[in-house]
Design a protein around this motif. Sequence first.
Motif: not given
Length: 381
Positions: A49-53, A78-84, A56-63
Amino acid sequence: MASRYSLKGKVLPKLVSSIWLIVLFNVPYSVLSDDVNCIVHNEEFMECTWSHNGGKINYTLYYWYGSNPAEECRNYIQQDGYNIGCNFSANEIVQFKDFYVFRNGSNDSQNISRAAQIFHLQDQVKPFPPGNLVVNATEDNGLLLHWDAPMPTERCLEYEVRHQNNKEKEWQKASVSMQRNFNLASVDPEKFYTFQVKSKVNIYCGTTQLWSEWSLPVHWGKNDTQKENSKEAFRTYITVISLVGLILLVICLIRSERLKVIIIPKIPNPGRNFDPLFNNHNGNFQDWLGVSKDTLEGFKSSYHENVCIVSESPPDSIQSSIHGGSYEHLGRTEIPGKSFSPDGKGEAHPKFTSPATLFSDIAVFVESSRYDINENIYVRV
């Protein structure tokens, strides 16, 4: 030679990760960041997880693991339409192997990328709380607490037990290595004891400080505290109900005039009892009392005295003797119209008077006497 291979094993994964960053995202390799936090929950699933500050930036995660190709997260949180965050299933978790994550953000104008992070997943395991706690009394006046391990790998866990009784406010703690039981000696049967247990991965399987949550409590002994709390709660309940009832009664008294008269009767004013006599009957006492004329006539006397006309005649010696004298001589009452004069022998003989004088004497007699109805006689006034 051994040190050379050891150095190669440490440098190669970082070099591979930097190449993947340059090829995939066309960004320079930078210092590792700590924006993402990955926790393996009881070896059953993992959450990064990460925090959404905001914004309008929406992050994607690669591993990726070691030198394997990078993959994008398959199950975002997701939270409020953003990836967290990102969820990983048990088959996607590989312990004792370097795990890399890279977070890339984008908006309408540019791409914002974060540096890659590395995790050792064996150090990120957080167990579930132990379950099925059971406490029993022993023969040596002690208590034996037993519980079940939350993970299949029981030898990788250590535990911490805390306990208290109803006479103590602070918890007493004890560490337990790999056993799944705890013995408390010399307990007081008059006290009420409470036990809880938590667990974490021991030093033989990982270097972590992630403890589980405390288990559900288990109790033993006489619960006098609960009885006292129940009594206190009952008293509080009765007090609240009484106050509410009193408030409602006051409100009813204020709003209901009829109820107010019943509970708090008014003191009567005697002066107002005669208001109808003057306001409704104009001072007529008979109408105010409601007495009929026939009833009122019954209280009147049936005796009527006739009016007697009195006239005066010229004074003479006889009238003077009658007016100034008394009719009673020698214990007898003289009758008007007759006079008695003694003779030589001491006897009285009637003396006749004229009719005018007799009428005048009778009038004077009536005026100075009253007639007694009950005795049928005249009484001298």
